[in-house]
Design a protein around this motif. Structure first.
Motif, PDB file in Angstrom:
ATOM      1  N   GLN A 161       8.379  32.761 -15.413  1.00  0.00           N
ATOM      2  CA  GLN A 161       8.905  32.456 -14.091  1.00  0.00           C
ATOM      3  C   GLN A 161       9.759  31.192 -14.133  1.00  0.00           C
ATOM      4  OE1 GLN A 161       5.857  32.411 -11.146  1.00  0.00           O
ATOM      5  NE2 GLN A 161       7.286  32.513  -9.430  1.00  0.00           N
ATOM      6  N   LEU A 162       9.294  30.190 -14.845  1.00  0.00           N
ATOM      7  CA  LEU A 162      10.082  28.973 -14.993  1.00  0.00           C
ATOM      8  C   LEU A 162      11.403  29.263 -15.692  1.00  0.00           C
ATOM      9  CD1 LEU A 162       7.269  26.468 -16.064  1.00  0.00           C
ATOM     10  CD2 LEU A 162       8.437  26.536 -13.862  1.00  0.00           C
ATOM     11  N   ASP A 163      11.342  30.096 -16.718  1.00  0.00           N
ATOM     12  CA  ASP A 163      12.553  30.453 -17.461  1.00  0.00           C
ATOM     13  C   ASP A 163      13.568  31.138 -16.558  1.00  0.00           C
ATOM     14  OD1 ASP A 163      14.216  30.845 -19.757  1.00  0.00           O
ATOM     15  OD2 ASP A 163      13.415  32.865 -19.987  1.00  0.00           O
ATOM     16  N   SER A 164      13.078  31.978 -15.647  1.00  0.00           N
ATOM     17  CA  SER A 164      13.990  32.714 -14.763  1.00  0.00           C
ATOM     18  C   SER A 164      14.713  31.808 -13.788  1.00  0.00           C
ATOM     19  CB  SER A 164      13.208  33.777 -13.987  1.00  0.00           C
ATOM     20  OG  SER A 164      12.377  33.191 -13.008  1.00  0.00           O
ATOM     21  N   THR A 165      14.206  30.600 -13.590  1.00  0.00           N
ATOM     22  CA  THR A 165      14.847  29.648 -12.680  1.00  0.00           C
ATOM     23  C   THR A 165      15.487  28.484 -13.429  1.00  0.00           C
ATOM     24  OG1 THR A 165      12.775  28.417 -12.366  1.00  0.00           O
ATOM     25  CG2 THR A 165      13.230  30.212 -10.829  1.00  0.00           C
ATOM     26  N   GLY A 166      15.657  28.653 -14.747  1.00  0.00           N
ATOM     27  CA  GLY A 166      16.305  27.614 -15.540  1.00  0.00           C
ATOM     28  C   GLY A 166      15.453  26.401 -15.803  1.00  0.00           C
ATOM     29  N   GLN A 167      14.119  26.554 -15.718  1.00  0.00           N
ATOM     30  CA  GLN A 167      13.221  25.410 -15.904  1.00  0.00           C
ATOM     31  C   GLN A 167      12.236  25.658 -17.053  1.00  0.00           C
ATOM     32  OE1 GLN A 167      11.920  23.596 -11.916  1.00  0.00           O
ATOM     33  NE2 GLN A 167      12.470  25.691 -11.340  1.00  0.00           N
ATOM     34  N   PHE A 168      12.685  26.364 -18.074  1.00  0.00           N
ATOM     35  CA  PHE A 168      11.824  26.677 -19.214  1.00  0.00           C
ATOM     36  C   PHE A 168      11.332  25.380 -19.846  1.00  0.00           C
ATOM     37  CE2 PHE A 168      11.292  28.603 -23.620  1.00  0.00           C
ATOM     38  CZ  PHE A 168      10.217  29.398 -23.255  1.00  0.00           C
ATOM     39  N   PRO A 169      10.004  25.214 -20.029  1.00  0.00           N
ATOM     40  CA  PRO A 169       9.474  23.955 -20.567  1.00  0.00           C
ATOM     41  C   PRO A 169       9.940  23.685 -21.995  1.00  0.00           C
ATOM     42  CG  PRO A 169       7.764  25.250 -19.492  1.00  0.00           C
ATOM     43  CD  PRO A 169       8.942  26.150 -19.638  1.00  0.00           C
ATOM     44  N   VAL A 201       7.875  25.404 -29.178  1.00  0.00           N
ATOM     45  CA  VAL A 201       8.919  24.477 -28.737  1.00  0.00           C
ATOM     46  C   VAL A 201      10.161  25.265 -28.342  1.00  0.00           C
ATOM     47  CG1 VAL A 201      10.488  22.621 -29.472  1.00  0.00           C
ATOM     48  CG2 VAL A 201       8.068  22.549 -30.125  1.00  0.00           C
ATOM     49  N   SER A 202      10.728  24.914 -27.212  1.00  0.00           N
ATOM     50  CA  SER A 202      11.939  25.570 -26.734  1.00  0.00           C
ATOM     51  C   SER A 202      13.140  25.225 -27.619  1.00  0.00           C
ATOM     52  CB  SER A 202      12.240  25.140 -25.298  1.00  0.00           C
ATOM     53  OG  SER A 202      13.541  25.545 -24.903  1.00  0.00           O
ATOM     54  N   SER A 203      13.952  26.233 -27.903  1.00  0.00           N
ATOM     55  CA  SER A 203      15.174  25.993 -28.680  1.00  0.00           C
ATOM     56  C   SER A 203      16.202  25.204 -27.871  1.00  0.00           C
ATOM     57  CB  SER A 203      15.781  27.326 -29.121  1.00  0.00           C
ATOM     58  OG  SER A 203      16.087  28.145 -27.996  1.00  0.00           O
ATOM     59  N   LYS A 204      15.974  25.072 -26.551  1.00  0.00           N
ATOM     60  CA  LYS A 204      16.888  24.328 -25.684  1.00  0.00           C
ATOM     61  C   LYS A 204      16.317  22.979 -25.263  1.00  0.00           C
ATOM     62  CE  LYS A 204      19.852  27.736 -25.594  1.00  0.00           C
ATOM     63  NZ  LYS A 204      21.163  27.628 -26.290  1.00  0.00           N
ATOM     64  N   ALA A 205      15.255  22.534 -25.919  1.00  0.00           N
ATOM     65  CA  ALA A 205      14.697  21.215 -25.614  1.00  0.00           C
ATOM     66  C   ALA A 205      15.774  20.143 -25.823  1.00  0.00           C
ATOM     67  CB  ALA A 205      13.494  20.931 -26.501  1.00  0.00           C
ATOM     68  N   PRO A 206      15.775  19.084 -25.025  1.00  0.00           N
ATOM     69  CA  PRO A 206      16.819  18.060 -25.159  1.00  0.00           C
ATOM     70  C   PRO A 206      16.842  17.382 -26.521  1.00  0.00           C
ATOM     71  CG  PRO A 206      15.097  17.347 -23.643  1.00  0.00           C
ATOM     72  CD  PRO A 206      14.880  18.800 -23.895  1.00  0.00           C
TER      73      PRO A 206
END
Length: 431
Positions: free
Chosen positions: A87-95, A314-319
């Motif tokens: 759900q977070l991913d669908s709103t651009g907030q993937f942890p 770990v997200s591949s898009k982590a900062p």
């Protein structure tokens, strides 16, 4: 452990994040960086065993080892952090960092970072859960399903040892019922429908996975079906236990926590449950002594449903991916964190050189001994509905299975109908 529930709507998500977010190691900030620190979001969950105090202490220990990191904690509204992550991913907030996530779907979509052989050097089963040969979750611990039992009830029913075969399990159930004891405590009401799965996990282990370890991979290839004899036989055993009155149908509406309490209160002699119950049984000892045994097979061979994984992704898009990986490993490999997890949730740690604290209680020690015995006997099999890696259920199908088991246990669905239902749900999930 995992559970399933209807999650909050996307429109309420922003409010949820405000309510559940907190930081460890620095001041709160939603920005990618704060001064010379990098802020990373960490999705976790809370249970009676793993409460906010446990997570905050563990986060602080890891953060102390990785300078330059501020952790913003996100707490899933239920134990279903995988559904919440979607759900977070669908709103651009993937942890940025997640624990206990089922990587299925995320891994194939390139949303997670691969852990290298070097990253996995300290792990006893580094390839426990692979997707296309790659590892996306640190396999730091094992959880298994066993039967916890009331030794006083067994003694009063004239049972002097745990059952070694399935026939003995049925015989013991009959003796317990004759003495006025409810043989099995099983729940799974409401959002905790996942908790009704444990008897089926055990029968699928003995009837299906013992003979065909890659059964789900074969199901994906169309070589087997849930309507085949082996799976229907597993479902039939569960249906029969309820039909004979060995599983109290009136208790199926209980939540997970109420089901555990029912066992504690002596409302049933046997409690098929994940190994995390061992920590609870030792920390808050019931009025009776608790024993442990592995669900027996027909011939007495070992077939213990277990799952190794549960660690960080770990997200591949982590900062800052490398910093996120460094913090995740620091969290997973910190001895104090591991000890806290063992004490709070009965984890069986799969990190080389780790030894559980000497003061662990007898139920935990018996749990680990049962797992090690199954390992020695080559009796470890997959845990149905909890599989991760190649050869696991399609996303969402575990929820459907739990809903079907409710009908199977209540008598609203036969074993054959349950097999048909599972094939239908598989087809829907894989279209």
């Amino acid at each position: 452990m995992t559970s399933n529930s209807k999650l909050l709507g996307a429109a309420a998500l922003a409010g949820v994040l405000v309510l559940t977010g907190c930081t460890a190691g620095s001041t709160s900030s939603g920005n990618a960086s704060s001064g010379d620190k990098r802020t990373l979001t960490f999705l976790t969950f809370e249970t009676p065993n793993l409460d906010a105090k446990y997570w905050d202490a563990a986060i602080a220990r890891a953060s102390a080892k990785v300078p330059g990191v501020t952790i913003k904690k996100l707490v899933a509204p239920s134990s279903d952090r995988t559904g919440y992550a979607k759900q977070l991913d669908s709103t651009g907030q993937f942890p940025d960092i997640m624990i206990g996530l089922n990587p299925a779907g995320f891994a194939q979509a390139g949303k997670l970072v691969e852990w290298s052989d070097t990253d996995l050097a300290n792990y006893a089963q580094p390839r426990a859960n692979t997707y296309g040969g790659k590892v996306y979750q640190l396999p730091f611990s094992t959880q298994t399903t066993l039967v916890y039992y009331n030794k006083s009830n067994f003694a009063e029913a004239g049972i002097d040892a745990p059952p070694r075969t399935y026939a003995e399990l049925l015989d013991d159930s009959a003796k317990l019922k004759a003495k006025g004891f409810n043989p099995f405590v099983v729940g799974g009401g409401g959002k905790d429908s996942w908790a009704d799965m444990f008897p089926l996990m055990c029968t699928v282990a003995s009837e299906v996975y013992k003979e065909t370890p890659d059964w789900l991979s074969q199901r994906a290839a169309g070589k087997v079906k849930f309507t085949d004899k082996a799976f229907v036989a597993a479902a039939q055993k569960v249906a029969d236990l309820a039909g004979k009155g060995y599983i109290d149908r009136a208790g199926l509406s209980r939540s997970y926590s109420d089901t555990e309490q029912a066992f504690r209160d002596g409302k049933g002699a046997m409690y098929p449950m994940g190994s995390w119950f061992s920590a609870s049984a030792d920390t808050k000892k019931p009025s009776f002594d608790t024993g442990v045994f592995a669900w027996p097979t027909d011939q007495g061979a070992s077939a213990l449903p277990s799952n190794t994984g549960g660690g960080m992704t770990v997200s591949s898009k982590a900062p800052d991916v490398e910093l996120a990986k460094k913090w995740a490993k620091a969290f997973m490999e910190d001895t104090e964190n591991l000890n806290a997890g063992v004490k709070a949730d009965g984890l069986i740690i799969d990190i080389k050189g780790y030894a559980a604290p000497d003061d662990m209680g007898p139920v935990y020690k018996e749990t680990v001994a049962a797992y090690r015995q199954a390992q020695t006997a080559n009796g470890i099999v997959h845990s149905f509905s909890q599989e991760t890696g190649d050869g696991s259920l399609p996303p969402g199908l575990a929820d459907k299975a739990a809903a079907g088991v409710q009908d199977l246990l209540s008598g609203r669905m036969t074993a054959s109908q349950f097999g048909t239902y599972m094939d239908e749900q598989w087809d829907k999930a894989t279209r």
